[in-house]
Design a protein around this motif. Structure first.
Motif, PDB file in Angstrom:
ATOM      1  N   LEU A 235       0.835  -1.210   0.075  1.00 61.10           N
ATOM      2  CA  LEU A 235       0.084  -0.184  -0.033  1.00 61.10           C
ATOM      3  C   LEU A 235       0.769   1.336   0.053  1.00 61.10           C
ATOM      4  CD1 LEU A 235      -2.929  -1.008   2.560  1.00 61.10           C
ATOM      5  CD2 LEU A 235      -3.130  -0.889  -0.095  1.00 61.10           C
ATOM      6  N   MET A 236       2.022   1.010   0.588  1.00 62.67           N
ATOM      7  CA  MET A 236       2.919   2.546   0.762  1.00 62.67           C
ATOM      8  C   MET A 236       3.393   2.632  -0.647  1.00 62.67           C
ATOM      9  SD  MET A 236       6.271   2.933   3.017  1.00 62.67           S
ATOM     10  CE  MET A 236       7.239   1.391   2.367  1.00 62.67           C
ATOM     11  N   LEU A 237       3.831   1.421  -1.573  1.00 63.26           N
ATOM     12  CA  LEU A 237       4.377   1.588  -2.531  1.00 63.26           C
ATOM     13  C   LEU A 237       3.311   2.208  -3.545  1.00 63.26           C
ATOM     14  CD1 LEU A 237       7.109   1.070  -3.947  1.00 63.26           C
ATOM     15  CD2 LEU A 237       6.242  -1.173  -4.878  1.00 63.26           C
ATOM     16  N   SER A 238       2.010   1.663  -3.475  1.00 63.45           N
ATOM     17  CA  SER A 238       1.013   2.166  -4.213  1.00 63.45           C
ATOM     18  C   SER A 238       0.612   3.746  -4.050  1.00 63.45           C
ATOM     19  CB  SER A 238      -0.277   1.457  -3.946  1.00 63.45           C
ATOM     20  OG  SER A 238      -1.486   1.777  -4.724  1.00 63.45           O
ATOM     21  N   LEU A 239       0.723   4.093  -2.811  1.00 64.66           N
ATOM     22  CA  LEU A 239       0.333   5.425  -2.671  1.00 64.66           C
ATOM     23  C   LEU A 239       1.504   6.394  -3.265  1.00 64.66           C
ATOM     24  CD1 LEU A 239      -1.340   7.374  -1.281  1.00 64.66           C
ATOM     25  CD2 LEU A 239       0.172   7.117   0.873  1.00 64.66           C
ATOM     26  N   ALA A 240       2.760   5.926  -3.007  1.00 59.55           N
ATOM     27  CA  ALA A 240       4.019   6.841  -3.664  1.00 59.55           C
ATOM     28  C   ALA A 240       3.832   7.110  -5.291  1.00 59.55           C
ATOM     29  CB  ALA A 240       5.143   6.280  -3.360  1.00 59.55           C
ATOM     30  N   GLU A 241       2.977   5.926  -5.903  1.00 55.67           N
ATOM     31  CA  GLU A 241       3.089   5.738  -7.146  1.00 55.67           C
ATOM     32  C   GLU A 241       1.769   6.673  -7.456  1.00 55.67           C
ATOM     33  OE1 GLU A 241       2.783   2.587 -10.841  1.00 55.67           O
ATOM     34  OE2 GLU A 241       2.486   1.920  -9.017  1.00 55.67           O
ATOM     35  N   GLN A 242       0.894   6.478  -6.862  1.00 56.92           N
ATOM     36  CA  GLN A 242      -0.415   7.587  -7.103  1.00 56.92           C
ATOM     37  C   GLN A 242      -0.029   9.073  -7.047  1.00 56.92           C
ATOM     38  OE1 GLN A 242      -3.634   6.908  -4.286  1.00 56.92           O
ATOM     39  NE2 GLN A 242      -3.502   4.750  -4.747  1.00 56.92           N
ATOM     40  N   ARG A 243       0.688   9.456  -6.073  1.00 56.76           N
ATOM     41  CA  ARG A 243       1.452  10.977  -5.902  1.00 56.76           C
ATOM     42  C   ARG A 243       2.390  11.059  -6.988  1.00 56.76           C
ATOM     43  NH1 ARG A 243       2.186  10.259   0.744  1.00 56.76           N
ATOM     44  NH2 ARG A 243      -0.059  10.849   1.178  1.00 56.76           N
ATOM     45  N   LEU A 244       3.151  10.067  -7.325  1.00 58.17           N
ATOM     46  CA  LEU A 244       3.884  10.313  -8.725  1.00 58.17           C
ATOM     47  C   LEU A 244       3.318  10.662 -10.039  1.00 58.17           C
ATOM     48  CD1 LEU A 244       6.985  10.022  -9.681  1.00 58.17           C
ATOM     49  CD2 LEU A 244       6.537   7.807 -10.402  1.00 58.17           C
ATOM     50  N   ASN A 245       2.301  10.070 -10.060  1.00 63.56           N
ATOM     51  CA  ASN A 245       1.526  10.213 -11.310  1.00 63.56           C
ATOM     52  C   ASN A 245       0.294  11.231 -11.088  1.00 63.56           C
ATOM     53  OD1 ASN A 245       2.953   8.101 -12.575  1.00 63.56           O
ATOM     54  ND2 ASN A 245       1.661   6.558 -11.623  1.00 63.56           N
ATOM     55  N   GLY A 246      -0.063  11.666  -9.972  1.00 66.15           N
ATOM     56  CA  GLY A 246      -1.197  12.525  -9.752  1.00 66.15           C
ATOM     57  C   GLY A 246      -0.887  14.113 -10.037  1.00 66.15           C
TER      58      GLY A 246
END
Length: 265
Positions: free
Chosen positions: A254-265
């Motif tokens: 979930l941490m990795l997924s959240l970082a990816e969301q913020r990267l692409n957001g």
């Protein structure tokens, strides 16, 4: 392919455990370790490497103990699976001291090469997934800050398409240097990993993701973000960044997924 009944397999595994440190059966498609009695999945398993025509293979394990993993495709009551056996070299090898030391040095070098990305020299995804996640989980459960900063080299794809793989590799190497500089500003426990193509990860232990992101942006401002295209031409690169802390999510995925969301957001 070797055929077994469940009773025969139980006998075989019992015998193999007198030799190997760990013996298990794995469903290659599910990437899951199977219960030896019910054949139900009980735990995730590492991906099975490419095997030869006889269904056999081996690989060194990414660890510090000189371990090897051996694979054998089998069928148990018509169920196809893989027998996975792990063997660690003893700390004191029964060989000439010079020969033993040479072997251990070679294995150590091999293990280090397996941990590293072949282009940039930073750690690779296999090391992160296979040897580092346990350390992260232990640190997080012990109350230490654990986080990730995901960084994408924006120009990588274009450089690869228009200038070729050599220039793209130079771009990645320069970017990895900036990331390592940023990681070193905080804690020695911080680790830089190349996930794929132009995507990197800084994994932090003892540093919050926000603090690590600040160090990275600072390093980007202070560094010459350039790379060689040819003897007379240089290119520049930028990075897009996203960060997340273990404390925000409670798990690695979930941490990795959240970082990816913020990267692409």
């Amino acid at each position: 392919m070797q055929e077994y009944t469940r009773e025969q397999l139980a006998v075989q595994i019992s015998a193999l455990r007198n030799i190997f440190d760990d013996v298990c059966i794995v469903d290659a498609g599910l990437q899951a370790r199977l219960d030896e009695t019910t054949f139900a999945p009980v735990a995730p398993a590492d991906p099975i490497p490419a095997l030869n025509a006889a269904g056999r293979g081996w690989k060194p394990q990414i660890s510090d103990d000189g371990a090897f993993v051996f694979y054998q495709t089998i069928r148990v009551d018509s169920y196809p699976c893989v027998l996975v056996m792990t063997y660690s070299l003893p700390g004191s090898l029964p060989a000439d001291e010079r020969e033993a030391n040479a072997l251990l040095r070679a294995l150590s070098q091999c293990g280090e090469e397996l941990r590293r990305d072949y282009v940039t020299g930073v750690y690779n995804r296999s090391y992160l997934d296979g040897a580092f996640l346990g350390k992260l989980t232990e640190a997080a459960r012990g109350g230490q800050p654990v986080g990730v900063v995901m960084a994408r080299v924006n120009e990588y794809g274009e450089v690869l398409r228009t200038e070729g793989s050599t220039a793209a590799d130079h771009c990645l190497n320069s970017a990895a240097g900036v990331l390592q500089l940023a990681a070193g500003m905080a804690e020695p426990e911080n680790t830089v990993v190349r996930l794929e193509d132009g995507l990197f990860l800084i994994v932090t232990i003892g540093t919050t993701a926000a603090a690590m992101e600040h160090h990275l942006r600072q390093a980007l401002e202070q560094s010459r973000c350039t790379f060689g295209i040819s003897l007379s031409r240089r290119g520049t690169f930028t990075m897009r960044v996203g960060a997340a802390d273990w404390a925000e999510t409670g798990s690695w995925d979930l941490m990795l997924s959240l970082a990816e969301q913020r990267l692409n957001g």
